[in-house]
Design a protein around this motif. Structure first.
Motif, PDB file in Angstrom:
ATOM      1  N   GLY A 191       0.832  -1.361   0.026  1.00 55.79           N
ATOM      2  CA  GLY A 191      -0.119   0.056   0.169  1.00 55.79           C
ATOM      3  C   GLY A 191       0.811   1.231   0.044  1.00 55.79           C
ATOM      4  N   LYS A 192       2.065   1.006  -0.603  1.00 57.78           N
ATOM      5  CA  LYS A 192       3.170   2.385  -0.385  1.00 57.78           C
ATOM      6  C   LYS A 192       2.327   3.514  -1.401  1.00 57.78           C
ATOM      7  CE  LYS A 192       6.871   0.410  -1.685  1.00 57.78           C
ATOM      8  NZ  LYS A 192       6.490  -1.149  -1.953  1.00 57.78           N
ATOM      9  N   SER A 193       1.851   3.103  -2.629  1.00 55.93           N
ATOM     10  CA  SER A 193       1.408   4.083  -3.571  1.00 55.93           C
ATOM     11  C   SER A 193       0.253   4.707  -3.100  1.00 55.93           C
ATOM     12  CB  SER A 193       1.356   3.544  -4.852  1.00 55.93           C
ATOM     13  OG  SER A 193       2.334   3.171  -5.661  1.00 55.93           O
ATOM     14  N   SER A 194      -0.631   3.800  -2.564  1.00 56.84           N
ATOM     15  CA  SER A 194      -1.859   4.249  -1.828  1.00 56.84           C
ATOM     16  C   SER A 194      -1.950   5.087  -0.758  1.00 56.84           C
ATOM     17  CB  SER A 194      -2.708   3.003  -1.472  1.00 56.84           C
ATOM     18  OG  SER A 194      -2.677   2.105  -2.308  1.00 56.84           O
ATOM     19  N   LEU A 195      -0.806   4.933  -0.063  1.00 57.72           N
ATOM     20  CA  LEU A 195      -0.601   5.867   1.185  1.00 57.72           C
ATOM     21  C   LEU A 195      -0.085   7.197   0.642  1.00 57.72           C
ATOM     22  CD1 LEU A 195      -0.133   6.884   4.065  1.00 57.72           C
ATOM     23  CD2 LEU A 195       2.238   5.744   4.009  1.00 57.72           C
ATOM     24  N   LEU A 196       0.434   7.237  -0.418  1.00 55.85           N
ATOM     25  CA  LEU A 196       1.132   8.389  -1.221  1.00 55.85           C
ATOM     26  C   LEU A 196      -0.035   9.189  -1.488  1.00 55.85           C
ATOM     27  CD1 LEU A 196       3.907  10.096  -1.881  1.00 55.85           C
ATOM     28  CD2 LEU A 196       3.271   9.186  -4.273  1.00 55.85           C
ATOM     29  N   ASN A 197      -0.966   8.452  -2.607  1.00 57.53           N
ATOM     30  CA  ASN A 197      -2.259   8.888  -2.997  1.00 57.53           C
ATOM     31  C   ASN A 197      -3.075   9.526  -1.975  1.00 57.53           C
ATOM     32  OD1 ASN A 197      -0.980   8.611  -5.516  1.00 57.53           O
ATOM     33  ND2 ASN A 197      -2.265   6.618  -5.600  1.00 57.53           N
ATOM     34  N   ALA A 198      -3.357   8.848  -0.874  1.00 53.98           N
ATOM     35  CA  ALA A 198      -4.211   9.304   0.222  1.00 53.98           C
ATOM     36  C   ALA A 198      -3.686  10.586   0.650  1.00 53.98           C
ATOM     37  CB  ALA A 198      -4.370   8.114   1.462  1.00 53.98           C
ATOM     38  N   LEU A 199      -2.469  10.761   0.937  1.00 53.01           N
ATOM     39  CA  LEU A 199      -1.876  11.913   1.591  1.00 53.01           C
ATOM     40  C   LEU A 199      -1.983  13.100   0.484  1.00 53.01           C
ATOM     41  CD1 LEU A 199       1.455  10.400   3.065  1.00 53.01           C
ATOM     42  CD2 LEU A 199      -0.486  11.481   4.343  1.00 53.01           C
ATOM     43  N   LYS A 205      -1.357  11.213  11.226  1.00 56.06           N
ATOM     44  CA  LYS A 205      -0.796  10.765  12.651  1.00 56.06           C
ATOM     45  C   LYS A 205       0.733  10.147  12.134  1.00 56.06           C
ATOM     46  CE  LYS A 205      -0.227  10.030  17.020  1.00 56.06           C
ATOM     47  NZ  LYS A 205       0.345  11.044  17.507  1.00 56.06           N
ATOM     48  N   ALA A 206       0.502   9.527  10.874  1.00 54.94           N
ATOM     49  CA  ALA A 206       2.080   8.820  10.679  1.00 54.94           C
ATOM     50  C   ALA A 206       2.809   9.992  10.199  1.00 54.94           C
ATOM     51  CB  ALA A 206       1.763   8.023   9.460  1.00 54.94           C
ATOM     52  N   ILE A 207       2.434  10.912   9.611  1.00 56.00           N
ATOM     53  CA  ILE A 207       3.330  12.141   9.178  1.00 56.00           C
ATOM     54  C   ILE A 207       3.730  12.876  10.302  1.00 56.00           C
ATOM     55  CG2 ILE A 207       3.480  14.491   7.915  1.00 56.00           C
ATOM     56  CD1 ILE A 207       3.551  11.831   6.042  1.00 56.00           C
ATOM     57  N   GLU A 208       2.786  13.001  11.374  1.00 57.90           N
ATOM     58  CA  GLU A 208       3.240  13.940  12.474  1.00 57.90           C
ATOM     59  C   GLU A 208       4.361  13.163  13.263  1.00 57.90           C
ATOM     60  OE1 GLU A 208      -0.157  15.348  14.997  1.00 57.90           O
ATOM     61  OE2 GLU A 208      -0.172  16.839  13.353  1.00 57.90           O
TER      62      GLU A 208
END
Length: 437
Positions: A189-197, A340-343
């Motif tokens: 889910g790496k690309s999905s995470l990027l797209n979600a962000l 929260k992951a980014i924070e």
């Protein structure tokens, strides 16, 4: 926008020597990142108070005419796309070759400034011989000797004349922003995470293409926080799908890792942590990167009262000894806790940057040493008298002692645990050195 200069040319014309010379102009190189495949290096240079990024493209060795043409085209095209200006390097000792002509042909069609640079010109005779390179069709040529630096000043003056102060400041600023890499195995889910962000907020300042096509840097400005996210999409899988997939996912992770300050390691909640995840984790730790573990697809896991707690416990056993890392249970699909992951990544970045005053360090750590002394060595008492933090990218501490070579791992681990307990280094590898006082 930041300003980028690419150095192109066939093999052995002296591109890397020139690249190293540019990076030495500025003693505080932010990073000299060497690509895994050694085909592109990336650094930052400064001249006349202006700063710019430098890409050194590798030479390539032909197998046959066609592959030759294709390779040269590919390299130059990538450089042309990424760079704002191009240093086209040729070699006075060999004169114009077919390869130089093929490259010149491509570069003449580019809209970007091209600085034809004749290398290895270190005497008057060669200066005269360099005139032949006007035959490549560019109005100006620059003669340099990468080895001793002759002529580089004139070339750099010409390049920096085109760089505005705001571009220069932007280059410095971008190089100073925290860089986060999303790493992990395929299909977690790496690309999905990027797209979600990205999809959540439309305030992306710019899309910076990474030094190679397979890492894309996205410059974010979210919730008044700025950072660069390195996504490693885009490595095309090779034809031997199965064998190569593992290999390429590792190479991809390594490339992103080298450029990042903090790695967001994504795991699949249903699969748990696999041997390859542990390998990626230990590599990031060895490279001194901050780490945040993200357990994705948590929404798919059957839960009871202590599911998360037990899961976390098993995870920590697998990644020991470095287990002081933040673990977040997320669902990219439902956008649960992704910000929260980014924070958390920003917190880890701050932990990694912290410098502890020597007085504070000694006050706290010498007490810890008193509380639990190092084992006696050959009848001698081990004394630790002084501690200081070293000026390195990875938090590193030197303990000055009478027997630096005799302190064993268990005691070293005790000191590390004390440092972690007293100062917040969550998510950050720590290095400890013992030195003779």
């Amino acid at each position: 926008m930041s300003y980028t200069v690419a150095i192109v040319g066939r093999p052995n014309v002296g591109k890397s020597t020139f690249f190293n010379r540019l990076l030495e102009q500025r003693k505080a190189i932010v990073d000299d990142i060497s690509g895994v495949t050694r085909d592109r290096q990336y650094g930052m240079s400064e001249w006349n108070g202006k700063t710019f990024n430098v890409i050194d493209t590798g030479g390539f060795v032909p197998d046959s005419e066609d592959i030759f043409e294709k390779e040269i085209r590919k390299q130059v095209k990538i450089a042309i796309e990424e760079a704002d200006a191009i240093v086209f390097m040729v070699d006075v000792t060999t004169g114009i070759t077919d390869l130089d002509e093929a490259m010149a042909h491509l570069l003449r069609r580019s809209k970007k400034p091209v600085y034809t640079t004749v290398n290895k010109v270190d005497n008057h005779e060669r200066e005269l011989e360099s005139a032949e390179f006007y035959g490549l069709g560019f109005s100006t040529i620059y003669t340099v000797s990468s080895i001793n630096g002759t002529g580089t000043g004139e070339l750099l003056d010409a390049i920096t004349n085109n760089i505005s102060l705001s571009d220069s400041e932007e280059t410095v600023r971008e190089n100073e922003l925290p860089k986060f890499a999303i790493i992990g195995q395929p299909n977690v889910g790496k690309s999905s995470l990027l797209n979600a962000l990205i999809g959540q907020e439309r305030t992306i300042v710019s899309d910076i293409a990474g030094t190679t096509r397979d890492t894309i840097h996205t410059h974010y400005n979210l919730f008044n926080k700025e950072f660069i996210l390195i996504d490693t999409a885009g490595i095309r899988k090779k034809s031997k799908e199965k064998d190569d997939l593992e290999f390429y996912s590792i190479i991809r992770a390594i490339k992103a890792m080298d450029e990042a300050d903090v790695c967001l390691l994504l795991l699949d909640a249903e699969k748990g942590i696999t041997a390859q995840d542990v390998a990626i984790f230990s590599l990031a730790a060895r490279k001194g990167k901050g780490i945040v573990l993200l357990i994705n697809k948590w929404d798919l896991v059957e839960k009871e009262t202590n599911t998360a707690r037990d899961y976390e416990k098993r995870l920590i056993e697998k990644i020991a000894p470095f287990s002081d890392v933040p673990i977040l249970f997320i669902s990219v699909k439902d956008k649960t806790r992704i910000f929260k992951a980014i924070e958390t990544a920003l917190d880890v970045y701050a932990n990694k940057q912290q410098k502890i005053p020597t007085s504070k360090l000694n006050e706290v750590m010498l007490k810890a040493v008193e509380a639990y002394r190092a084992p006696v060595v050959r009848g001698h008492i081990v004394k630790i008298k002084f501690v200081t933090q070293l000026p390195t990218h990875v938090p590193s501490f030197a303990f000055f002692t009478n027997f630096p070579n005799d302190i064993k791992t268990p005691y070293k681990n005790y000191l590390e645990n004390q440092l972690r307990a007293k100062f917040n280094f969550k998510g950050v590898p720590i290095r400890i050195f013992f030195r003779k006082k």
